[in-house]
Design an enzyme around this catalytic site. Structure first.
Site, PDB file in Angstrom:
ATOM      1  N   GLU A  60       0.823  -1.208   0.000  1.00  0.00           N
ATOM      2  CA  GLU A  60       0.000   0.000   0.000  1.00  0.00           C
ATOM      3  C   GLU A  60       0.856   1.258   0.000  1.00  0.00           C
ATOM      4  O   GLU A  60       0.547   2.231  -0.704  1.00  0.00           O
ATOM      5  CB  GLU A  60      -0.949   0.002   1.199  1.00  0.00           C
ATOM      6  CG  GLU A  60      -2.107  -0.957   1.094  1.00  0.00           C
ATOM      7  CD  GLU A  60      -1.710  -2.403   1.382  1.00  0.00           C
ATOM      8  OE1 GLU A  60      -2.497  -3.321   1.057  1.00  0.00           O
ATOM      9  OE2 GLU A  60      -0.610  -2.607   1.943  1.00  0.00           O
ATOM     10  N   HIS A 129      -8.857  -5.961  10.137  1.00  0.00           N
ATOM     11  CA  HIS A 129      -9.458  -5.803   8.805  1.00  0.00           C
ATOM     12  C   HIS A 129     -10.851  -5.178   8.890  1.00  0.00           C
ATOM     13  O   HIS A 129     -11.648  -5.311   7.959  1.00  0.00           O
ATOM     14  CB  HIS A 129      -9.565  -7.160   8.105  1.00  0.00           C
ATOM     15  CG  HIS A 129      -8.260  -7.775   7.737  1.00  0.00           C
ATOM     16  ND1 HIS A 129      -7.345  -8.192   8.675  1.00  0.00           N
ATOM     17  CD2 HIS A 129      -7.694  -8.038   6.531  1.00  0.00           C
ATOM     18  CE1 HIS A 129      -6.289  -8.703   8.056  1.00  0.00           C
ATOM     19  NE2 HIS A 129      -6.475  -8.609   6.754  1.00  0.00           N
TER      20      HIS A 129
END
Length: 325
Positions: A60, A129
């Protein structure tokens, strides 16, 4: 009107903007060959080719940084995060660089990047998550934060975000991807910063956004049928810019407020809303501002327990009854 799922509406917005502007590209993990982790980008690689639908490494920090740099040079990248929980890996790129570059350059450099992907609990994937970071994102001037609740809003708001010259953070909900709704056949670009009255009422205002809108509407229906309580549901749609005028107009009509959000309660979007409402409409309130949020703990893995940790229609119903008592 066409009936599309939330997923199909996002895909349609992407396809239309990719067609409209050759500078729009889609990048992220598995968005091309695998059609996206949640199949949002299905068919786009075949239509637009590998130069515009680009698979990235699982980094990311790397690919978001690449997108930020590309946006400064005239590209309009749409970056897909598999989970918004991973924004923290690219915190510097998103909130230190993208958010500040236009201000630090005296308006000479824009950063028209869209970062989108799921930001929600309720899928039993654990605490790492399941973040809803809209409060953290919105704390930074220079960005726009969007959390749509319906297919129509998802399409119209995403089109607006892609055309915007500021960094736009588009937070989706995996549990909404299969939800169907009417979407106009003709192009509709929904302006950022405009809330929507999803249900009109006279006795209580529920201010909410994202999937909590659906829970609030379900609770409002029960309140009307079983308790003769008329509830107005205000869907913020965007957290920043925030349409406080629509919220205040509703509060001045109903005189009671419940804020519902899938945020942890401490230093949340609801905290800011409560302050703004009491500051601007204190004399209009017939009772204290009530809030309902996710129970203040890391996301619980157990499916039946996580359902109760998050807002749900029964929790909203109970909080609404307390707000009008």
């Amino acid at each position: 009107m066409a009936v599309l799922t939330y997923r199909e509406a996002i895909r349609a917005a992407l396809a239309e903007e990719l067609t409209r502007d050759e500078n729009v590209v889609l990048m992220g993990e598995e968005v091309a060959q695998f059609h996206g982790a949640y199949k949002v980008s299905e068919g786009l690689l075949e239509k637009f080719g590998p130069d515009r639908i680009v698979d990235t490494p699982i980094s990311e920090a790397g690919f978001i940084g690449m997108g930020v740099g590309a946006s400064m040079l005239g590209i309009r990248p749409v970056m897909e995060l598999m989970f918004w929980s991973f924004y923290s890996v690219a915190f510097d790129q998103i909130l230190n660089n993208a958010a500040n570059v236009r201000y630090m350059s005296g308006g000479l450099i824009n950063c028209p990047i869209v970062i989108r992907g799921p930001a929600n609990g309720g899928t039993n994937v654990g605490a790492t998550h399941s973040h809803t970071p809209e409060n953290v994102l919105a704390n930074h001037p220079g960005v726009k934060v969007i959390v749509p609740s319906t297919a129509r809003d998802a399409k119209g708001l995403l089109k607006a975000a892609i055309r915007d010259n500021d960094p736009c953070f588009f937070l989706e909900n995996t549990l909404l991807y299969g939800e169907k709704g009417e979407v106009p056949d003709t192009e509709e670009v929904i302006p950022l910063g405009v809330a929507d009255i999803k249900r009109e009422g006279t006795d209580l205002t529920i201010v909410t956004y994202g999937r909590s809108v659906l829970h609030s509407l379900a609770a409002a229906s029960i309140l009307e049928k079983e308790h003769d309580i008329s509830v107005e549901v205000v869907d913020l749609r965007t957290i920043r810019p925030l349409d406080i005028d629509t919220v205040l107009a509703s509060v001045k009509k109903t005189h009671r407020v419940l804020i519902v959000e899938e945020q942890k309660p401490f230093a949340s979007v609801g905290s800011q809303l409560a302050y703004m409402i009491q500051r601007e409409a204190f004399d209009e309130l017939d009772g204290p501002i009530h809030r309902l949020a996710t129970i203040d703990a890391p996301a619980i893995y157990s499916p039946p327990v996580e359902v109760e940790q998050l807002p749900n229609p029964q929790r909203v119903l109970k909080a609404a009854l307390a707000a009008v008592a």
